[in-house]
Design a protein around this motif. Structure first.
Motif, PDB file in Angstrom:
ATOM      1  N   GLY A 257       0.812  -1.202   0.000  1.00 12.54           N
ATOM      2  CA  GLY A 257       0.000   0.000   0.000  1.00 12.54           C
ATOM      3  C   GLY A 257       0.850   1.257   0.000  1.00 12.54           C
ATOM      4  N   SER A 258       0.208   2.358   0.310  1.00 16.58           N
ATOM      5  CA  SER A 258       0.923   3.642   0.325  1.00 16.58           C
ATOM      6  C   SER A 258       0.501   4.465   1.545  1.00 16.58           C
ATOM      7  N   SER A 259       0.315   3.784   2.662  1.00 15.79           N
ATOM      8  CA  SER A 259      -0.152   4.462   3.880  1.00 15.79           C
ATOM      9  C   SER A 259       1.039   4.954   4.687  1.00 15.79           C
ATOM     10  N   PHE A 260       1.702   5.988   4.195  1.00 15.10           N
ATOM     11  CA  PHE A 260       2.879   6.518   4.881  1.00 15.10           C
ATOM     12  C   PHE A 260       2.481   7.506   5.959  1.00 15.10           C
ATOM     13  N   LEU A 261       3.313   7.570   7.004  1.00 13.43           N
ATOM     14  CA  LEU A 261       3.102   8.480   8.116  1.00 13.43           C
ATOM     15  C   LEU A 261       4.409   9.198   8.420  1.00 13.43           C
ATOM     16  N   PHE A 262       4.293  10.429   8.890  1.00 12.53           N
ATOM     17  CA  PHE A 262       5.443  11.161   9.408  1.00 12.53           C
ATOM     18  C   PHE A 262       5.134  11.512  10.852  1.00 12.53           C
ATOM     19  N   TYR A 263       5.958  10.999  11.785  1.00 16.18           N
ATOM     20  CA  TYR A 263       5.685  11.221  13.202  1.00 16.18           C
ATOM     21  C   TYR A 263       6.992  11.195  13.981  1.00 16.18           C
ATOM     22  N   GLU A 264       6.902  11.532  15.266  1.00 19.59           N
ATOM     23  CA  GLU A 264       8.072  11.579  16.130  1.00 19.59           C
ATOM     24  C   GLU A 264       7.870  10.711  17.363  1.00 19.59           C
ATOM     25  N   THR A 265       8.939  10.020  17.772  1.00 17.99           N
ATOM     26  CA  THR A 265       8.989   9.332  19.056  1.00 17.99           C
ATOM     27  C   THR A 265      10.200   9.864  19.820  1.00 17.99           C
ATOM     28  N   VAL A 266      10.436   9.327  21.009  1.00 19.39           N
ATOM     29  CA  VAL A 266      11.611   9.760  21.771  1.00 19.39           C
ATOM     30  C   VAL A 266      12.906   9.324  21.098  1.00 19.39           C
ATOM     31  N   LYS A 267      12.836   8.435  20.106  1.00 23.03           N
ATOM     32  CA  LYS A 267      14.017   7.995  19.370  1.00 23.03           C
ATOM     33  C   LYS A 267      14.345   8.898  18.188  1.00 23.03           C
ATOM     34  N   GLY A 268      13.381   9.666  17.722  1.00 23.10           N
ATOM     35  CA  GLY A 268      13.597  10.512  16.555  1.00 23.10           C
ATOM     36  C   GLY A 268      12.349  10.579  15.702  1.00 23.10           C
ATOM     37  N   PHE A 269      12.525  11.059  14.465  1.00 24.83           N
ATOM     38  CA  PHE A 269      11.411  11.166  13.521  1.00 24.83           C
ATOM     39  C   PHE A 269      11.359   9.932  12.631  1.00 24.83           C
ATOM     40  N   PHE A 270      10.147   9.607  12.171  1.00 32.24           N
ATOM     41  CA  PHE A 270       9.938   8.447  11.319  1.00 32.24           C
ATOM     42  C   PHE A 270       9.112   8.853  10.100  1.00 32.24           C
ATOM     43  N   PHE A 271       9.547   8.381   8.936  1.00 27.97           N
ATOM     44  CA  PHE A 271       8.763   8.492   7.711  1.00 27.97           C
ATOM     45  C   PHE A 271       8.624   7.065   7.181  1.00 27.97           C
ATOM     46  N   VAL A 272       7.584   6.368   7.614  1.00 29.16           N
ATOM     47  CA  VAL A 272       7.419   4.948   7.315  1.00 29.16           C
ATOM     48  C   VAL A 272       5.961   4.655   6.996  1.00 29.16           C
ATOM     49  N   SER A 273       5.729   3.477   6.431  1.00 28.20           N
ATOM     50  CA  SER A 273       4.374   3.064   6.079  1.00 28.20           C
ATOM     51  C   SER A 273       3.760   2.233   7.194  1.00 28.20           C
ATOM     52  N   LEU A 274       2.439   2.250   7.264  1.00 33.79           N
ATOM     53  CA  LEU A 274       1.731   1.408   8.236  1.00 33.79           C
ATOM     54  C   LEU A 274       2.025  -0.056   7.987  1.00 33.79           C
ATOM     55  N   GLU A 275       2.178  -0.432   6.719  1.00 33.40           N
ATOM     56  CA  GLU A 275       2.462  -1.835   6.399  1.00 33.40           C
ATOM     57  C   GLU A 275       3.797  -2.272   7.006  1.00 33.40           C
ATOM     58  N   THR A 276       4.785  -1.390   6.968  1.00 34.42           N
ATOM     59  CA  THR A 276       6.070  -1.721   7.572  1.00 34.42           C
ATOM     60  C   THR A 276       5.951  -1.853   9.074  1.00 34.42           C
ATOM     61  N   LEU A 277       5.218  -0.961   9.703  1.00 34.98           N
ATOM     62  CA  LEU A 277       5.027  -1.035  11.150  1.00 34.98           C
ATOM     63  C   LEU A 277       4.330  -2.338  11.542  1.00 34.98           C
ATOM     64  N   MET A 278       3.350  -2.764  10.745  1.00 28.74           N
ATOM     65  CA  MET A 278       2.628  -3.994  11.058  1.00 28.74           C
ATOM     66  C   MET A 278       3.433  -5.234  10.724  1.00 28.74           C
ATOM     67  N   ALA A 279       4.306  -5.134   9.719  1.00 31.02           N
ATOM     68  CA  ALA A 279       5.082  -6.298   9.313  1.00 31.02           C
ATOM     69  C   ALA A 279       6.223  -6.605  10.278  1.00 31.02           C
ATOM     70  N   GLY A 280       6.838  -5.552  10.842  1.00 31.93           N
ATOM     71  CA  GLY A 280       7.965  -5.826  11.714  1.00 31.93           C
ATOM     72  C   GLY A 280       8.286  -4.733  12.689  1.00 31.93           C
ATOM     73  N   GLY A 281       7.353  -3.841  12.918  1.00 31.48           N
ATOM     74  CA  GLY A 281       7.592  -2.777  13.876  1.00 31.48           C
ATOM     75  C   GLY A 281       8.611  -1.763  13.434  1.00 31.48           C
ATOM     76  N   GLY A 282       8.842  -1.627  12.129  1.00 27.04           N
ATOM     77  CA  GLY A 282       9.819  -0.651  11.656  1.00 27.04           C
ATOM     78  C   GLY A 282      11.248  -1.107  11.820  1.00 27.04           C
ATOM     79  N   ILE A 283      11.492  -2.430  11.819  1.00 27.91           N
ATOM     80  CA  ILE A 283      12.843  -2.948  11.966  1.00 27.91           C
ATOM     81  C   ILE A 283      13.724  -2.401  10.828  1.00 27.91           C
ATOM     82  N   GLY A 284      14.850  -1.849  11.186  1.00 25.28           N
ATOM     83  CA  GLY A 284      15.772  -1.339  10.188  1.00 25.28           C
ATOM     84  C   GLY A 284      15.607   0.129   9.889  1.00 25.28           C
ATOM     85  N   TYR A 285      14.606   0.779  10.447  1.00 31.06           N
ATOM     86  CA  TYR A 285      14.394   2.209  10.149  1.00 31.06           C
ATOM     87  C   TYR A 285      14.645   3.025  11.408  1.00 31.06           C
TER      88      TYR A 285
END
Length: 285
Positions: A257-285
């Motif tokens: 898909g193309s469900s990208f998000l731009f957000y911030e956590t205490v680790k930094g900023f993220f520009f990742v897709s929901l599919e990546t977050l669901m597939a592995g929690g953003g491993i590698g990003y």
């Protein structure tokens, strides 16, 4: 797993047809023996329990350079949200010396916060070639270091004569930089005038607006495909990232898909897709 890129690791689609595998270790990968065999005083008292190491306020209106608020706070909250572009938070202050009037607190203050999980015993000492961390083999210091800006003062309550409480509302420093900046440019490569991938555009904009002249937070960018020719029409940087997120398509086979998000956590900023977050929690990003 795909080949490494400048921005992260492209994850292959997971095979969901296979049966699950139960871990063969009794401690399920626990690094800290205090977590494996918990004892009172060596683990957090409850989920989310923390220890505040530093709470410093700086303001251009103060005579002194800094003001230590560690003895004046009663409640601290930091909020992460994948649908919000930056961290927010609030601190409840018990004021018996007139900070609100004497500083004064008018919205130009910076709060420096150092916190760590309470009760976790540091097991690895700092050596000549190592980074101190709470666990054996860990490279993390176990400390969250955040700078935030005061945006609002609310809930002023008089406890007794000379003592009041109030709440300071906080946002990330990058939010203030965002309000002062505008992006009006094409996505074409300045040198070749060729279309660029959206992940490369995001990296370029983040460097331009949030890295120059300051120690910037990390940004974790998921690689995208399909070079794009776009014009960003005078948006603030955060809105520009959201604009690009709505048009980005992941280069990973796991993210169809193309469900990208731009957000911030205490680790930094993220520009990742929901599919990546669901597939592995953003491993590698």
């Amino acid at each position: 797993m795909g080949a490494p890129s400048d921005y992260g690791v492209v994850l292959e689609r997971q095979d969901n047809t296979k049966e699950g595998v139960t871990t063969g270790t009794a401690d399920h990968g626990t690094k800290n023996p205090n977590l494996k065999n918990p004892k009172a005083g060596k683990i957090p008292s409850f989920p989310g329990d923390f220890e505040l190491l530093k709470l410093i306020m700086t303001s251009p209106n103060m005579v002194a350079d800094t003001l230590n608020l560690k003895a004046a706070w009663s409640d601290l909250n930091i909020y992460e949200d994948v649908f919000a572009n930056c961290l927010t938070g609030n601190i409840q202050i018990v004021d018996g010396i007139g900070l609100m009037e004497n500083v004064p607190i008018i919205g130009e203050e910076t709060i420096n916060i150092h916190v760590r999980t309470k009760g976790i015993v540091k097991e690895r000492d700092a050596g000549a070639n190592t980074i101190p961390g709470p666990f054996q083999g860990s490279e993390s210091e176990g400390i969250i270091n955040i700078k935030m800006r005061v945006t609002k003062l609310s809930d002023i309550t008089k406890l007794n004569e000379g003592i009041i409480t109030y709440t300071l509302h906080l946002v990330s420093e990058e939010f203030i930089i965002n309000l002062k900046s505008k992006v009006m440019k094409s996505s074409l490569d300045p040198g070749t005038l060729e279309p660029r991938r959206i992940s490369a555009i995001v990296k370029s904009l983040y460097t331009q607006f949030f890295k120059r002249g300051r120690i910037a937070k990390k940004i974790f960018i998921e690689p995208t495909k399909n070079p794009s020719s776009l014009v960003i029409p005078n948006y603030p940087p955060f809105k520009a990232f959201n604009f690009l997120a709505s048009r980005a398509v992941s280069a990973g086979q796991h993210a169809v898909g193309s469900s990208f998000l731009f957000y911030e956590t205490v680790k930094g900023f993220f520009f990742v897709s929901l599919e990546t977050l669901m597939a592995g929690g953003g491993i590698g990003y």
